[in-house]
Design a protein around this motif. Structure first.
Motif, short mmCIF file in Angstrom:
data_model
loop_
_atom_site.label_atom_id
_atom_site.label_comp_id
_atom_site.label_asym_id
_atom_site.label_seq_id
_atom_site.Cartn_x
_atom_site.Cartn_y
_atom_site.Cartn_z
N LEU A 2 0.83 -1.19 0.00
CA LEU A 2 0.00 0.00 0.00
C LEU A 2 0.87 1.25 0.00
CD1 LEU A 2 -2.80 1.25 0.11
CD2 LEU A 2 -2.70 1.09 2.61
N PHE A 3 1.98 1.20 0.76
CA PHE A 3 2.90 2.34 0.81
C PHE A 3 3.52 2.58 -0.57
CE2 PHE A 3 7.34 3.73 1.17
CZ PHE A 3 7.14 5.00 1.70
N LEU A 4 3.93 1.50 -1.24
CA LEU A 4 4.54 1.64 -2.57
C LEU A 4 3.54 2.19 -3.58
CD1 LEU A 4 6.63 -1.67 -2.79
CD2 LEU A 4 7.45 0.65 -2.34
N LYS A 5 2.27 1.75 -3.46
CA LYS A 5 1.24 2.27 -4.36
C LYS A 5 1.03 3.76 -4.14
CE LYS A 5 -3.54 1.62 -5.88
NZ LYS A 5 -3.82 3.08 -5.84
N ARG A 6 0.99 4.17 -2.88
CA ARG A 6 0.81 5.59 -2.57
C ARG A 6 2.00 6.40 -3.07
NH1 ARG A 6 -1.51 5.35 3.68
NH2 ARG A 6 -3.66 4.73 3.14
N LEU A 7 3.19 5.82 -2.94
CA LEU A 7 4.40 6.49 -3.41
C LEU A 7 4.35 6.66 -4.93
CD1 LEU A 7 7.08 7.63 -2.33
CD2 LEU A 7 8.13 5.41 -2.85
N LEU A 8 3.92 5.60 -5.63
CA LEU A 8 3.80 5.66 -7.09
C LEU A 8 2.74 6.68 -7.50
CD1 LEU A 8 4.51 4.59 -9.92
CD2 LEU A 8 2.80 2.78 -9.57
N ASP A 9 1.61 6.69 -6.79
CA ASP A 9 0.55 7.64 -7.09
C ASP A 9 1.04 9.08 -6.90
OD1 ASP A 9 -1.26 5.71 -7.77
OD2 ASP A 9 -2.21 5.61 -5.80
N PHE A 10 1.80 9.31 -5.84
CA PHE A 10 2.34 10.65 -5.63
C PHE A 10 3.32 11.01 -6.73
CE2 PHE A 10 5.69 13.42 -3.94
CZ PHE A 10 4.93 14.52 -3.56
N TYR A 11 4.14 10.08 -7.11
CA TYR A 11 5.13 10.28 -8.18
C TYR A 11 4.45 10.70 -9.49
CZ TYR A 11 8.60 8.88 -11.73
OH TYR A 11 9.45 8.83 -12.80
N ILE A 12 3.31 10.06 -9.79
CA ILE A 12 2.57 10.38 -11.01
C ILE A 12 1.75 11.65 -10.84
CG2 ILE A 12 0.74 9.60 -12.56
CD1 ILE A 12 1.67 6.72 -12.01
N ASN A 13 0.97 11.72 -9.75
CA ASN A 13 0.07 12.85 -9.54
C ASN A 13 0.80 14.18 -9.36
OD1 ASN A 13 -2.10 11.08 -9.68
ND2 ASN A 13 -2.22 10.81 -7.46
N SER A 15 3.35 15.04 -10.99
CA SER A 15 3.94 15.37 -12.31
C SER A 15 5.44 15.15 -12.38
CB SER A 15 3.61 16.82 -12.71
OG SER A 15 2.22 17.06 -12.69
N ILE A 16 6.01 14.41 -11.44
CA ILE A 16 7.45 14.12 -11.51
C ILE A 16 7.75 13.24 -12.72
CG2 ILE A 16 9.40 13.01 -10.34
CD1 ILE A 16 8.13 13.74 -7.69
#
Length: 271
Positions: A2-13, A15-16
């Protein structure tokens, strides 16, 4: 997980990821035109993309108070502010002419987001033009900005690369438009809305054929370059072919948007 998914979502959302794609294309320009001092341009494009994309994505919602400042959004706001500071710092290292052009693209971003004209929507909502504005901005920032900053003459080869890059970015945006078809306002008149998904895929495929055909006009044409461009074009074609409204957001926002980075890496390894 779940942490990795949130990290990926933040990375995408945040705009990085899209900023990394812009950075890769700027560095690709440096490789193609042998620009040794390009880090200021590449970094400006990277941080400027984070600021610009986040402004476009979240400004309207924030102004209408439809967007609650959740933890992730507060982090995105902080990242955007820090990126703005870095973009300004990198901006100061650019040549004067390049700074003026950068300001022009900043103006286009504002026009794209804010309704400047009375009783008119912003440029993002002008029917049928969104895809052209985005593709032109990408070409301008990733190709013409570093070339002008390095004082390289605008030769036929520069415009050949510009057309090829415009085609590639245009087709990548088509993938987004197909996947976002069920969410997009019908008044936007995106390409899939106007001609349908199948015809959009056909049009994108023909554009990719044109992308490869233009390679033969390159005075430095060689088989290795053709193989590399064919691999990139085929990868984009596959993403376009399998694009549909049921695909997850990661299909376009992560995987498809990784193609410019892949192209840059392949160019460094085999170019």
């Amino acid at each position: 997980m779940l942490f990795l998914k949130r990290l990926l979502d933040f990375y995408i959302n945040s705009s990085i990821h899209v900023a990394l794609s812009v950075y890769a294309l700027v560095r690709m320009t440096g490789f193609l035109f042998q620009i040794t001092i390009i880090e200021a341009c590449a970094s400006f494009a990277f941080f400027g993309t984070i600021v610009g994309y986040n402004f476009v994505k979240y400004d309207a919602l924030a102004r209408t108070q439809k967007l609650q400042m959740r933890t992730q959004l507060k982090a995105i706001a902080l990242l955007s502010f820090l990126s703005l500071l870095m973009a300004v710092y990198c901006f100061l290292w650019l040549e004067r002419t390049t700074q003026l052009i950068a300001l022009l693209f900043f103006g286009i971003t504002l026009l794209y987001t804010l309704p400047f004209f009375p009783n008119r929507k912003n440029a993002r909502n002008w029917a049928g033009v969104k895809i052209y504005i985005v593709a032109l901005c990408w070409v301008g920032v990733t190709l013409f900005l570093p070339i002008i900053n390095a004082e390289i003459p605008l030769t036929n080869y520069v415009f050949l690369v510009a057309i090829q890059r415009f085609i590639l970015i245009f087709v990548l945006i088509l993938i987004f438009e197909i996947i976002d078809l069920k969410w997009d306002d019908p008044h936007l008149k995106t390409v899939p809305q106007q001609i349908g998904v199948e015809r959009t895929k056909l049009a994108g495929s023909l554009l990719l054929v044109g992308f490869l055909g233009l390679a033969f006009l390159d005075a430095n044409f060689n088989s290795q370059t053709m193989i590399l461009k064919s691999g990139v074009a085929f990868t984009v074609f596959l993403f376009l072919l399998f694009a549909n409204q049921k695909q997850s957001k990661y299909y376009s926002s992560f995987w498809a948007e990784s193609i410019p980075v892949l192209w840059w890496v392949l160019l460094l390894l085999f170019g």
